[in-house]
Scaffold this motif. Structure first.
Motif, mmCIF file in Angstrom:
data_model
loop_
_atom_site.group_PDB
_atom_site.id
_atom_site.type_symbol
_atom_site.label_atom_id
_atom_site.label_comp_id
_atom_site.label_asym_id
_atom_site.label_seq_id
_atom_site.Cartn_x
_atom_site.Cartn_y
_atom_site.Cartn_z
ATOM 1 N N PRO A 26 -25.523 -0.009 1.535
ATOM 2 C CA PRO A 26 -24.761 -0.913 2.491
ATOM 3 C C PRO A 26 -23.867 0.047 3.114
ATOM 4 O O PRO A 26 -22.742 0.667 3.062
ATOM 5 C CB PRO A 26 -24.805 -1.608 2.025
ATOM 6 N N GLY A 27 -24.656 -0.007 4.995
ATOM 7 C CA GLY A 27 -23.521 0.406 5.797
ATOM 8 C C GLY A 27 -22.610 -1.256 5.327
ATOM 9 O O GLY A 27 -22.106 -1.425 5.230
ATOM 10 N N PRO A 28 -20.440 -0.518 7.019
ATOM 11 C CA PRO A 28 -20.530 -1.198 6.879
ATOM 12 C C PRO A 28 -20.827 -2.445 7.804
ATOM 13 O O PRO A 28 -19.691 -3.695 8.086
ATOM 14 C CB PRO A 28 -19.140 -0.155 7.729
ATOM 15 N N PHE A 29 -21.623 -2.872 8.606
ATOM 16 C CA PHE A 29 -22.177 -3.872 9.242
ATOM 17 C C PHE A 29 -23.039 -4.218 8.944
ATOM 18 O O PHE A 29 -24.371 -3.632 8.431
ATOM 19 C CB PHE A 29 -22.004 -3.288 11.007
ATOM 20 N N ALA A 30 -22.941 -5.625 9.447
ATOM 21 C CA ALA A 30 -24.691 -6.312 9.402
ATOM 22 C C ALA A 30 -25.261 -5.852 10.297
ATOM 23 O O ALA A 30 -26.617 -5.717 9.613
ATOM 24 C CB ALA A 30 -24.399 -7.506 9.160
ATOM 25 N N ASN A 31 -25.078 -5.363 10.901
ATOM 26 C CA ASN A 31 -26.441 -4.530 12.271
ATOM 27 C C ASN A 31 -25.552 -4.064 12.955
ATOM 28 O O ASN A 31 -24.313 -3.484 13.908
ATOM 29 C CB ASN A 31 -27.379 -6.368 12.768
ATOM 30 N N LYS A 32 -26.500 -3.688 14.086
ATOM 31 C CA LYS A 32 -26.132 -2.814 15.856
ATOM 32 C C LYS A 32 -25.192 -3.738 16.393
ATOM 33 O O LYS A 32 -24.294 -3.133 16.919
ATOM 34 C CB LYS A 32 -27.199 -1.992 16.338
ATOM 35 N N LYS A 33 -25.395 -5.175 16.675
ATOM 36 C CA LYS A 33 -24.252 -5.549 17.561
ATOM 37 C C LYS A 33 -22.995 -6.180 16.487
ATOM 38 O O LYS A 33 -21.835 -5.905 18.038
ATOM 39 C CB LYS A 33 -25.011 -7.034 17.595
ATOM 40 N N ALA A 34 -23.205 -6.104 15.283
ATOM 41 C CA ALA A 34 -21.543 -6.289 14.541
ATOM 42 C C ALA A 34 -20.747 -5.085 14.953
ATOM 43 O O ALA A 34 -19.266 -5.590 15.087
ATOM 44 C CB ALA A 34 -21.817 -6.547 13.675
ATOM 45 N N ALA A 35 -22.104 -3.947 15.014
ATOM 46 C CA ALA A 35 -20.834 -2.573 15.202
ATOM 47 C C ALA A 35 -20.370 -2.789 16.380
ATOM 48 O O ALA A 35 -19.214 -2.102 16.802
ATOM 49 C CB ALA A 35 -22.057 -1.179 14.340
ATOM 50 N N GLU A 36 -21.167 -2.710 17.590
ATOM 51 C CA GLU A 36 -20.961 -2.701 18.849
ATOM 52 C C GLU A 36 -19.996 -3.229 19.432
ATOM 53 O O GLU A 36 -18.757 -2.904 19.934
ATOM 54 C CB GLU A 36 -22.363 -2.539 19.566
ATOM 55 N N ALA A 37 -19.622 -4.381 19.018
ATOM 56 C CA ALA A 37 -18.537 -5.304 18.911
ATOM 57 C C ALA A 37 -17.269 -5.117 19.175
ATOM 58 O O ALA A 37 -16.112 -5.146 18.801
ATOM 59 C CB ALA A 37 -19.132 -6.448 18.430
ATOM 60 N N ALA A 38 -17.267 -4.288 17.680
ATOM 61 C CA ALA A 38 -16.331 -3.356 16.286
ATOM 62 C C ALA A 38 -15.832 -2.102 16.367
ATOM 63 O O ALA A 38 -14.246 -2.195 16.514
ATOM 64 C CB ALA A 38 -16.525 -3.427 14.802
ATOM 65 N N HIS A 39 -16.342 -1.346 17.524
ATOM 66 C CA HIS A 39 -16.354 -0.284 18.023
ATOM 67 C C HIS A 39 -16.445 -0.391 20.403
ATOM 68 O O HIS A 39 -16.207 0.579 20.885
ATOM 69 C CB HIS A 39 -16.960 0.986 17.311
ATOM 70 N N GLY A 40 -14.952 -1.242 20.390
ATOM 71 C CA GLY A 40 -15.931 -1.477 21.892
ATOM 72 C C GLY A 40 -16.901 -1.013 22.880
ATOM 73 O O GLY A 40 -17.098 -0.336 23.815
ATOM 74 N N GLY A 41 -18.008 -1.391 21.629
ATOM 75 C CA GLY A 41 -19.116 -1.595 22.283
ATOM 76 C C GLY A 41 -20.122 -0.539 22.483
ATOM 77 O O GLY A 41 -21.400 0.096 22.692
#
Length: 278
Positions: A121-136
């Motif tokens: 498993p990766g660090p984020f539940a989905n791509k949207k969560a990853a974008e939110a955590a890294h400035g888009g």
């Protein structure tokens, strides 16, 4: 037509002026150097110790932001890879920093400790969560990175690569990128300067520093060694059956060579008398 051309020329000149007044200038991308890889060539194989070190670097330096979604924990114990023991791979799964996210029997999202058969498993539940955590901008998955990234060698070097069967251009780029950060360069806000990255400005900071990861086998604990090891590990995640592919390919070539020889001598035997009468 003349008026249109004048407008186009004026717009182009204005664009050049504005670019020159920007906060930073992007230099031309530097071609990555070629490195020595144990897996290169028709008889190349992965270095097991290097793959295990590379996994350690990925876990301690990369896994907080990047996933390797194409790999399962059981793959870490399969032949041709890092070849951890099954018990070691199971222990890695049980101690993994990220949980497996799934839907429970009640229809609600839930998390559990990974098992050997689970995808890593990766660090984020989905791509949207990853974008939110890294400035888009979501950090890319690294499973196929050495195959997804490459560079053009140009003429005539690509011809030599064809004849030498060199396929590690992506790996050269990944290792060069990880060691290509330069300090003291003026960059736009939220970016860092990397001489090997197209455009030179990249959001990812320089994460590999000397002494960051502690090796137990006495290997150098330097950023360059970390970059080489994690790149080798990602080469394996991108093509986990490479050694088997090369072994089968060599067997096929050997078979075709023997078959070609048998066909030639059979033809000479069958047509010997006919050619003699002719």
């Amino acid at each position: 037509m003349k008026r249109f051309s004048l407008r186009m020329a004026t717009a182009g000149l204005a664009g050049l002026v504005l670019a020159s007044l920007g906060p930073a200038q992007a230099a031309e991308q530097v071609p990555p150097p070629r490195f020595n890889w144990a897996s290169s060539g028709i008889f190349g194989t992965f270095d097991r110790a290097q793959l295990q070190r590379g996994f350690q670097v990925y876990k301690e330096a990369c896994a907080a932001c990047h996933g390797i979604d194409q790999m399962s924990f059981r793959n870490l114990a399969q032949p041709g890879g890092p070849e951890f023991s099954t018990a070691q791979a199971a222990a890695i799964a049980a101690d993994w920093m990220h949980k497996v996210r799934e839907i429970g029997d009640d229809g609600q999202p839930t998390e559990r400790t990974p098992r050997l058969a689970d995808r890593i498993p990766g660090p984020f539940a989905n791509k949207k969560a990853a974008e939110a955590a890294h400035g888009g901008k979501a950090p890319p998955d690294l499973s196929l990175m050495p195959r997804a990234r490459s560079y053009e060698r140009g003429f005539p070097w690509f011809l030599t690569d064809i004849f030498t069967l060199y396929q590690e251009h992506g790996a050269d780029y990944v290792k060069a990128f990880l060691t290509g950060y330069e300090e003291g360069k003026e960059t736009p806000p939220g970016t860092h300067y990397n001489k090997y990255y197209p455009g030179n400005f990249v959001a990812m900071p320089n994460v590999l520093q000397d002494g960051l990861v502690t090796y137990s086998d006495g290997s150098p604990q330097t950023a360059k060694q970390y970059a080489a090891d994690v790149t080798a590990f990602l080469m394996w995640t991108a093509e986990p059956h490479m050694e088997q592919r090369k072994r089968i390919g060599f067997q096929v070539l050997l078979f075709l060579l023997v078959l070609g020889g048998l066909t030639y001598f059979t033809k000479k035997k069958v047509w010997k008398n006919v050619e003699g009468h002719a």
